[in-house]
Design a protein around this motif. Structure first.
Motif, PDB file in Angstrom:
ATOM      1  N   UNK A 122     -23.302  50.270  14.265  1.00  0.00           N
ATOM      2  CA  UNK A 122     -21.914  50.551  13.901  1.00  0.00           C
ATOM      3  C   UNK A 122     -20.873  50.119  14.929  1.00  0.00           C
ATOM      4  N   UNK A 123     -21.295  49.698  16.107  1.00  0.00           N
ATOM      5  CA  UNK A 123     -20.329  49.368  17.164  1.00  0.00           C
ATOM      6  C   UNK A 123     -20.482  47.936  17.661  1.00  0.00           C
ATOM      7  N   UNK A 124     -20.987  47.061  16.826  1.00  0.00           N
ATOM      8  CA  UNK A 124     -21.180  45.661  17.213  1.00  0.00           C
ATOM      9  C   UNK A 124     -19.913  44.873  16.883  1.00  0.00           C
ATOM     10  N   UNK A 125     -19.103  44.580  17.906  1.00  0.00           N
ATOM     11  CA  UNK A 125     -17.830  43.892  17.676  1.00  0.00           C
ATOM     12  C   UNK A 125     -18.007  42.414  17.356  1.00  0.00           C
ATOM     13  N   UNK A 126     -19.228  41.910  17.462  1.00  0.00           N
ATOM     14  CA  UNK A 126     -19.450  40.487  17.155  1.00  0.00           C
ATOM     15  C   UNK A 126     -19.746  40.252  15.681  1.00  0.00           C
ATOM     16  N   UNK A 160     -19.131  46.588  12.375  1.00  0.00           N
ATOM     17  CA  UNK A 160     -18.235  47.432  13.168  1.00  0.00           C
ATOM     18  C   UNK A 160     -17.543  48.415  12.231  1.00  0.00           C
ATOM     19  N   UNK A 161     -18.104  49.603  12.113  1.00  0.00           N
ATOM     20  CA  UNK A 161     -17.675  50.549  11.085  1.00  0.00           C
ATOM     21  C   UNK A 161     -17.109  51.843  11.662  1.00  0.00           C
ATOM     22  N   UNK A 162     -16.842  51.890  12.946  1.00  0.00           N
ATOM     23  CA  UNK A 162     -16.265  53.086  13.539  1.00  0.00           C
ATOM     24  C   UNK A 162     -14.995  52.717  14.299  1.00  0.00           C
ATOM     25  N   UNK A 163     -14.100  53.694  14.415  1.00  0.00           N
ATOM     26  CA  UNK A 163     -12.886  53.470  15.197  1.00  0.00           C
ATOM     27  C   UNK A 163     -13.273  53.366  16.662  1.00  0.00           C
ATOM     28  N   UNK A 164     -12.847  52.304  17.328  1.00  0.00           N
ATOM     29  CA  UNK A 164     -13.240  52.096  18.714  1.00  0.00           C
ATOM     30  C   UNK A 164     -12.174  51.316  19.471  1.00  0.00           C
ATOM     31  N   UNK A 165     -12.155  51.521  20.752  1.00  0.00           N
ATOM     32  CA  UNK A 165     -11.226  50.844  21.646  1.00  0.00           C
ATOM     33  C   UNK A 165     -11.839  49.514  22.075  1.00  0.00           C
ATOM     34  N   UNK A 166     -11.117  48.399  21.899  1.00  0.00           N
ATOM     35  CA  UNK A 166     -11.664  47.105  22.306  1.00  0.00           C
ATOM     36  C   UNK A 166     -10.569  46.236  22.929  1.00  0.00           C
ATOM     37  N   UNK A 189     -31.945  59.803  18.342  1.00  0.00           N
ATOM     38  CA  UNK A 189     -31.073  58.660  18.632  1.00  0.00           C
ATOM     39  C   UNK A 189     -31.812  57.341  18.783  1.00  0.00           C
ATOM     40  N   UNK A 190     -33.057  57.374  19.233  1.00  0.00           N
ATOM     41  CA  UNK A 190     -33.809  56.138  19.456  1.00  0.00           C
ATOM     42  C   UNK A 190     -34.524  55.650  18.202  1.00  0.00           C
ATOM     43  N   UNK A 191     -34.541  56.469  17.161  1.00  0.00           N
ATOM     44  CA  UNK A 191     -35.250  56.106  15.929  1.00  0.00           C
ATOM     45  C   UNK A 191     -34.440  55.115  15.110  1.00  0.00           C
ATOM     46  N   UNK A 192     -35.098  54.343  14.248  1.00  0.00           N
ATOM     47  CA  UNK A 192     -34.371  53.410  13.382  1.00  0.00           C
ATOM     48  C   UNK A 192     -33.381  54.150  12.494  1.00  0.00           C
ATOM     49  N   UNK A 193     -32.300  53.457  12.127  1.00  0.00           N
ATOM     50  CA  UNK A 193     -31.320  54.059  11.238  1.00  0.00           C
ATOM     51  C   UNK A 193     -32.011  54.435   9.927  1.00  0.00           C
TER      52      UNK A 193
END
Length: 277
Positions: free
Chosen positions: A149-153, A158-164, A255-259
């Motif tokens: 969800x946080x891959x800006x590439x 990119x599906x979450x609100x984030x600072x970039x 957290x380490x498990x697959x989605x």
């Protein structure tokens, strides 16, 4: 060969023990140190390709170390490394003015530094109250939540609100000198080559969970005899009502498990009746 050394402690306390009021608490503490001692009959050379690192835990987090974002004021230094402002920045661990495989290292501990729990039971006449707490501390994992969800590439992920990072531009967008996430876009022109290594998605997943809270009432023995029952208890049980953590993804326990396996924590409330004749 692998070395496993640890300690386990269990302590039960009788806090109150009287005719009508009883209170008992059980504590557990576990600490385990896992270390790869030797492979292939020797103890000097690691097999990095298979993530078998001498002197480190099994399944270590081995990668570049995320060091923030190249800023516009860093343009000259970034160019030395073949980088540009807005790109994700690894640490130059050996100081040779280049980023390569020699700058990779283990990141955190893939296993909890320690784990503990507490279970407490309080009874007053026919009423009972129980709760349990679980904690896991000092574990670092590659977060599948952030990877997804946080891959800006990737515009689609990119599906979450984030600072970039937003560079100075003539497009009417306010510049943003973010040190948290790189400039969105393909790795070649935006986030940078090393973004693809997922090195920014290693997260500390320490947590404290209230695993269970239960309140119940049991009929007294005289009434049970009249009803020809051996036990009658009604109760309300709440599972996983509270989680305390700095992890900003889904459930830190997974957290380490697959989605799909790693999913949001849920709260379950149960109303139950236990009857024995």
């Amino acid at each position: 060969s692998v070395s496993n050394k640890g300690i386990e402690v269990l302590l039960t306390t009788k806090n109150i023990n009287s005719k009508n009021l009883n209170w008992e608490t059980t504590f557990t503490f576990t600490k385990n140190i896992n270390e790869l001692v030797s492979i292939y009959g020797q103890d000097q050379v690691s097999d990095i390709g298979n993530n078998l690192l001498i002197g480190e835990p099994l399944k270590s987090n081995y990668n570049y170390v995320y060091d923030g974002i190249w800023q516009e004021s860093d343009a000259t230094e970034a160019a030395i490394y073949g980088q540009k402002p807005g790109m994700a920045r690894p640490k130059d661990l050996n100081g040779d003015k280049k980023f390569d495989a020699n700058d990779r290292t283990t990141i955190g501990n893939p296993n909890p530094e320690w784990q503990g729990s507490m279970y407490s039971r309080l009874t007053y006449k026919q009423f009972d109250f129980n709760f349990s707490v679980l904690t896991s501390q000092g574990q670092t994992v590659l977060s599948s939540f952030h990877d997804n969800f946080a891959d800006v590439s990737d515009r689609g992920r990119q599906k979450i609100a984030m600072d970039y990072f937003i560079p100075t531009n003539g497009a009417g967008l306010d510049a943003n000198a973010s040190t948290a996430n790189p400039r969105p876009g393909p790795v070649a022109t935006g986030a940078g080559t090393f973004w693809a290594s997922n090195f920014s998605f290693y997260k500390d997943v320490s947590y404290v969970k209230i695993k269970n809270i239960s309140i119940g009432y049991t009929l007294d023995s005289d009434l049970l005899k009249k009803l020809k029952m051996s036990n009658f208890r009604i109760y309300v049980n709440v599972l996983d009502p509270f989680v305390f953590t700095d992890f900003d993804g889904y459930d830190p326990e997974w957290a380490a498990s697959p989605l799909g396996i790693n999913r949001p924590a849920s709260i379950t409330t149960q109303l139950g009746l236990s009857v024995k004749f």
